[in-house]
Motif scaffolding. Structure first.
Motif, PDB file in Angstrom:
ATOM      1  N   GLY A 294     -42.127  -6.384 -20.524  1.00 59.78           N
ATOM      2  CA  GLY A 294     -41.139  -5.573 -20.960  1.00 59.78           C
ATOM      3  C   GLY A 294     -40.863  -4.502 -19.686  1.00 59.78           C
ATOM      4  O   GLY A 294     -41.611  -4.187 -19.089  1.00 59.78           O
ATOM      5  N   PHE A 295     -39.635  -3.785 -20.174  1.00 54.34           N
ATOM      6  CA  PHE A 295     -39.091  -3.032 -19.432  1.00 54.34           C
ATOM      7  C   PHE A 295     -40.030  -1.638 -19.254  1.00 54.34           C
ATOM      8  O   PHE A 295     -40.021  -1.052 -18.085  1.00 54.34           O
ATOM      9  CB  PHE A 295     -37.698  -2.483 -19.916  1.00 54.34           C
ATOM     10  CG  PHE A 295     -36.932  -1.520 -18.902  1.00 54.34           C
ATOM     11  CD1 PHE A 295     -36.604  -1.659 -17.744  1.00 54.34           C
ATOM     12  CD2 PHE A 295     -36.817  -0.389 -19.486  1.00 54.34           C
ATOM     13  CE1 PHE A 295     -35.988  -0.882 -16.914  1.00 54.34           C
ATOM     14  CE2 PHE A 295     -35.965   0.922 -18.566  1.00 54.34           C
ATOM     15  CZ  PHE A 295     -35.745   0.497 -17.395  1.00 54.34           C
ATOM     16  N   LEU A 296     -40.665  -1.291 -20.269  1.00 56.13           N
ATOM     17  CA  LEU A 296     -41.543  -0.120 -20.223  1.00 56.13           C
ATOM     18  C   LEU A 296     -42.559  -0.294 -19.179  1.00 56.13           C
ATOM     19  O   LEU A 296     -43.074   0.674 -18.234  1.00 56.13           O
ATOM     20  CB  LEU A 296     -41.980   0.303 -21.518  1.00 56.13           C
ATOM     21  CG  LEU A 296     -41.104   1.205 -22.368  1.00 56.13           C
ATOM     22  CD1 LEU A 296     -41.865   1.498 -23.769  1.00 56.13           C
ATOM     23  CD2 LEU A 296     -40.615   2.427 -21.365  1.00 56.13           C
ATOM     24  N   ALA A 297     -43.071  -1.480 -19.040  1.00 49.64           N
ATOM     25  CA  ALA A 297     -44.050  -1.950 -17.935  1.00 49.64           C
ATOM     26  C   ALA A 297     -43.690  -1.576 -16.560  1.00 49.64           C
ATOM     27  O   ALA A 297     -44.463  -1.114 -15.660  1.00 49.64           O
ATOM     28  CB  ALA A 297     -44.768  -3.026 -18.325  1.00 49.64           C
ATOM     29  N   ALA A 298     -42.359  -2.283 -16.270  1.00 54.69           N
ATOM     30  CA  ALA A 298     -41.981  -1.974 -14.958  1.00 54.69           C
ATOM     31  C   ALA A 298     -41.825  -0.497 -14.560  1.00 54.69           C
ATOM     32  O   ALA A 298     -42.203  -0.195 -13.621  1.00 54.69           O
ATOM     33  CB  ALA A 298     -40.494  -2.968 -14.856  1.00 54.69           C
ATOM     34  N   VAL A 299     -41.210   0.108 -15.385  1.00 57.67           N
ATOM     35  CA  VAL A 299     -40.992   1.611 -15.270  1.00 57.67           C
ATOM     36  C   VAL A 299     -42.360   2.282 -14.995  1.00 57.67           C
ATOM     37  O   VAL A 299     -42.400   3.140 -14.138  1.00 57.67           O
ATOM     38  CB  VAL A 299     -40.302   2.267 -16.324  1.00 57.67           C
ATOM     39  CG1 VAL A 299     -40.129   3.958 -16.208  1.00 57.67           C
ATOM     40  CG2 VAL A 299     -39.116   1.806 -16.691  1.00 57.67           C
ATOM     41  N   GLY A 300     -43.466   1.971 -15.639  1.00 52.92           N
ATOM     42  CA  GLY A 300     -44.720   2.496 -15.659  1.00 52.92           C
ATOM     43  C   GLY A 300     -45.478   2.127 -14.372  1.00 52.92           C
ATOM     44  O   GLY A 300     -45.814   3.056 -13.569  1.00 52.92           O
TER      45      GLY A 300
ATOM     46  N   PHE B  49     -48.795  -0.160 -21.237  1.00 50.08           N
ATOM     47  CA  PHE B  49     -49.145   1.207 -20.616  1.00 50.08           C
ATOM     48  C   PHE B  49     -50.354   0.924 -19.612  1.00 50.08           C
ATOM     49  O   PHE B  49     -50.127   1.349 -18.591  1.00 50.08           O
ATOM     50  CB  PHE B  49     -49.322   2.312 -21.903  1.00 50.08           C
ATOM     51  CG  PHE B  49     -48.103   2.268 -22.555  1.00 50.08           C
ATOM     52  CD1 PHE B  49     -46.848   2.998 -22.196  1.00 50.08           C
ATOM     53  CD2 PHE B  49     -48.064   1.771 -23.972  1.00 50.08           C
ATOM     54  CE1 PHE B  49     -45.759   2.875 -22.942  1.00 50.08           C
ATOM     55  CE2 PHE B  49     -47.274   2.137 -24.896  1.00 50.08           C
ATOM     56  CZ  PHE B  49     -45.914   2.531 -24.316  1.00 50.08           C
ATOM     57  N   LEU B  50     -51.198   0.582 -20.072  1.00 51.69           N
ATOM     58  CA  LEU B  50     -52.736   0.850 -19.287  1.00 51.69           C
ATOM     59  C   LEU B  50     -52.781  -0.027 -18.083  1.00 51.69           C
ATOM     60  O   LEU B  50     -52.880   0.633 -17.029  1.00 51.69           O
ATOM     61  CB  LEU B  50     -54.048   0.519 -20.066  1.00 51.69           C
ATOM     62  CG  LEU B  50     -55.345   0.743 -19.243  1.00 51.69           C
ATOM     63  CD1 LEU B  50     -55.480   1.855 -18.731  1.00 51.69           C
ATOM     64  CD2 LEU B  50     -56.481   0.264 -20.399  1.00 51.69           C
TER      65      LEU B  50
END
Length: 260
Positions: free
Chosen positions: A237-243, A100-101
């Motif tokens: 992971g995918f959430l990092a790319a979205v972020g 996230f960060l």
């Protein structure tokens, strides 16, 4: 070289799928809501009665496309990314800072980079600055693009082609090199995918009418986003790319769209 991730437990897999399903559902809702929001320069120049169907029908169609097509392709990409050893959505080896960060900070800097490049490039062609959707459409569009485009161009595109070339054709060889080659093609496809909207924004009748400098700007900016998103998709992971995508668009479309 990236280290292969530990094999995921069934519980972790289930959580990844549930979270992915939640993201797809959110994408579908946002895509439907977006139809009812003011589009500004992002809308084709045509009267309200020129719409092919009532807005509520268009909203349902958009939602269905996101659920079925985007959701299905992304689910396939999620499955293949596991076979390739990419970081899972909730991979326990990835810290919250990495997930996230770091993407938040990276996305902010990428958004500032996009602003600077657009200011520079726009001085050397006749069409001027790239337009922004009006607020709050810009907020919804940023979230929609971050989830939807990362599903298509990273989660599906990269996972599928790396799996096909490295795992199937080359029998597991040269995965790292294949990953970066596929990332390059993903960046090109991502840039090309923005060409129709550029033509709509500036009311151009053909691709040849796009100034070469503007064409280069589109591929440069989208290419940079693509490379960073691909790297973090594999590593964190995918959430990092979205972020990364979301925060870059927040700075570029939402903040700069309001104050620029």
């Amino acid at each position: 070289m990236f280290k292969m991730k530990a094999k995921m437990t069934p519980v972790r897999k289930d959580k990844d799928i549930l979270l992915y399903a939640g993201l797809v559902l959110l994408l579908a809702v946002l895509a439907a809501v977006n139809v009812f929001l003011p589009q500004g320069d992002y809308a084709p120049v045509m009267p309200e009665q020129g719409l092919p169907a009532p807005r509520w029908v268009l909203g349902l169609v958009n939602a269905a496309i996101m659920l079925v097509i985007y959701g299905g392709l992304g689910l396939l990409g999620l499955y293949l990314s596991r076979k390739l050893g990419f970081a899972g959505i909730l991979d326990p080896s990835v810290s919250h800072r990495q997930r996230f960060l770091v993407p938040l900070v990276t996305g902010i800097f990428l958004g500032l980079f996009i602003i600077l490049c657009d200011e520079v490039f726009s001085r050397f062609h006749s069409l001027g600055l790239l337009p922004h959707p009006p607020f709050p459409t810009s907020l919804v569009a940023s979230a929609t693009a971050a989830i939807g485009e990362e599903i298509i161009f990273r989660l599906f595109f990269i996972s599928f082609w790396v799996w096909l070339v490295s795992k199937v054709i080359l029998k597991g060889k040269w995965q790292n090199g294949i990953f970066w080659i596929v990332t390059l093609f993903s960046a090109i496809a991502f840039g090309a995918g923005h060409m129709p909207s550029v033509m709509v924004f500036f009311q151009l009748e053909s691709l040849s009418a796009i100034p070469s400098l503007l064409l280069g700007e589109i591929f440069l900016l989208n290419g940079v986003i693509s490379v960073f998103a691909a790297y973090f998709f594999r590593k964190s992971g995918f959430l990092a790319a979205v972020g990364i995508h979301f925060w870059a668009d927040m700075v570029w479309h939402v903040v700069w769209g309001l104050v620029g």
